[in-house]
Design a protein around this motif. Sequence first.
Motif, PDB file in Angstrom:
ATOM      1  N   MET A   1       0.571  -0.903  -0.231  1.00 21.46           N
ATOM      2  CA  MET A   1       0.105  -0.170   0.273  1.00 21.46           C
ATOM      3  C   MET A   1       0.726   1.051  -0.279  1.00 21.46           C
ATOM      4  O   MET A   1       0.647   2.038  -0.058  1.00 21.46           O
ATOM      5  N   LYS A   2       1.859   1.295   1.065  1.00 24.34           N
ATOM      6  CA  LYS A   2       2.737   1.970   0.921  1.00 24.34           C
ATOM      7  C   LYS A   2       3.653   2.830  -0.336  1.00 24.34           C
ATOM      8  O   LYS A   2       3.815   3.436  -1.001  1.00 24.34           O
ATOM      9  N   LYS A   3       3.288   1.191  -1.275  1.00 31.91           N
ATOM     10  CA  LYS A   3       4.024   2.124  -2.586  1.00 31.91           C
ATOM     11  C   LYS A   3       3.092   1.907  -3.808  1.00 31.91           C
ATOM     12  O   LYS A   3       3.564   3.442  -4.475  1.00 31.91           O
ATOM     13  N   ILE A   4       1.472   1.479  -3.193  1.00 34.87           N
ATOM     14  CA  ILE A   4       1.338   2.435  -4.659  1.00 34.87           C
ATOM     15  C   ILE A   4       0.438   3.678  -4.369  1.00 34.87           C
ATOM     16  O   ILE A   4       0.556   4.983  -4.892  1.00 34.87           O
ATOM     17  N   TYR A   8       1.742   7.439  -6.884  1.00 30.06           N
ATOM     18  CA  TYR A   8       0.187   8.258  -6.816  1.00 30.06           C
ATOM     19  C   TYR A   8       0.785   9.210  -6.495  1.00 30.06           C
ATOM     20  O   TYR A   8       0.766  10.506  -7.651  1.00 30.06           O
ATOM     21  N   LEU A   9       2.163  10.092  -5.517  1.00 32.49           N
ATOM     22  CA  LEU A   9       1.819  11.161  -4.787  1.00 32.49           C
ATOM     23  C   LEU A   9       3.897  11.589  -6.143  1.00 32.49           C
ATOM     24  O   LEU A   9       3.518  12.982  -6.096  1.00 32.49           O
ATOM     25  N   GLU A  10       4.142   9.988  -6.583  1.00 29.02           N
ATOM     26  CA  GLU A  10       5.323  11.055  -7.180  1.00 29.02           C
ATOM     27  C   GLU A  10       4.451  11.669  -8.982  1.00 29.02           C
ATOM     28  O   GLU A  10       5.354  12.135  -9.621  1.00 29.02           O
ATOM     29  N   THR A  11       3.756  10.817  -9.075  1.00 32.69           N
ATOM     30  CA  THR A  11       3.408  10.987 -10.410  1.00 32.69           C
ATOM     31  C   THR A  11       2.589  12.515 -10.665  1.00 32.69           C
ATOM     32  O   THR A  11       1.963  13.218  -9.756  1.00 32.69           O
ATOM     33  N   ASN A  12       2.708  12.749 -11.672  1.00 30.55           N
ATOM     34  CA  ASN A  12       2.605  14.049 -12.064  1.00 30.55           C
ATOM     35  C   ASN A  12       0.675  14.737 -11.912  1.00 30.55           C
ATOM     36  O   ASN A  12       0.496  13.897 -12.530  1.00 30.55           O
ATOM     37  N   LEU A  13       0.213  15.628 -11.055  1.00 30.93           N
ATOM     38  CA  LEU A  13      -0.362  15.903 -10.890  1.00 30.93           C
ATOM     39  C   LEU A  13      -1.377  16.505 -11.852  1.00 30.93           C
ATOM     40  O   LEU A  13      -2.494  15.435 -11.940  1.00 30.93           O
TER      41      LEU A  13
END
Length: 408
Positions: A1-4, A8-13
Amino acid sequence: MKKIVKLYLETNLIIRIVIGLVIGTVLGLTLPGFTFMGLFGDLFVGALKAIAPILVFVLVIASLANAKGGIGRRFRTVIILYLLSTFLAAVVAVIGCNLFPVTLELDIAAVEQAAPEGLGEVFYQLLMNMISNPIDSLANANYIGILFWAAVIGLVLKNVASDHTKQVLQDLSDGITMAVRWVINFAPFGIMGLVFESVSESGLGIFTDYGRLLILLIGCMLAVALIVDPLIAGVCLRRNHYPLVFRCFKESGLTAFFTRSSAANIPINMALCERLNLDKDMYSVSIPLGATINMDGAAITITVMSLTVAHTLGMNVSIPTAIFLSFVVALGACGASGVAGGSLLLIPMACSLLGISNDIAMQAVAIGFIIGVVQDSLETAINSSGDVLFAATAEFMEWRKEGREIKF
């Protein structure tokens, strides 16, 4: 879950928002019965609207209390840019209505809404909102009142508060800004829900019933957004300004299009200003101010709808009258509410200048609500992206004079 979550947070908004947009559209067309999807949109917009008044109030107080001076000229510049842009938007709408006149079937039952009867009432309401109780202003998202009292308190604290108190205000400002970033990270889910709701309820049929009126409105708005506003910015900056224009569209206009609220988009715009490395003392005031007085889309909507009613009634509106209408509409648009459909209730005011009765004008308001899913979305996108564009332009003008490198 932490990896997901990390992925998600590292992907461009913007990429995340586009994905949410596509998913919402597909589900809206294929599974319109999944009404619970709209909850994501309601939660996102609700969270933005809830935190935006607090954000503005605290940021303005902290910015003014800690201000080192020298930003007065930039404020004057950005206010001039906001008002000039709004006036020119109304002029573009007048030109568009004369080149491509549209008529309507005014047989819709009048909508019962409380609308201002004249410009004097609009200004009276603005003044009353300005001195409204600050607690009430925060509770009701009255940004004129929030700005006024935050400015008063901030200026007082600048002169009387200790350095420790000023630091506490700054820490509080930073904390609320961080909370806003958390809310913005949920934008893709919010956009997904908002798109699903619009598509499942209205489908694509909205383009057929009032197609010509929508084309006129969209054409005027795009002309202002892609020609007039960039021209103003280009004259001020004396360089290729379209990268800044398109960035404002991409990072501010996209979310504003779906939230349909300039007020709800204030946190989005402030985050963009931070990424543009603008002065926080400047944008913490100019962005919420822009959400109140930078109303290009509202000026276009009010002008087009009132002149369309005039054409429907066979009235010949002279050029001087149309220019005067543009001036009044530009001022009146500054009083348009920062929520969805706020500009529509000013249509009767503009119609009254042309001698059109309130009963007929309110039928135009009814049509406005019908096409609002498109009209109001684009109107808000242009208004909100313009807030950042002109706030950045005012500051970059100072950078150019100081010989600093401008990057956007």
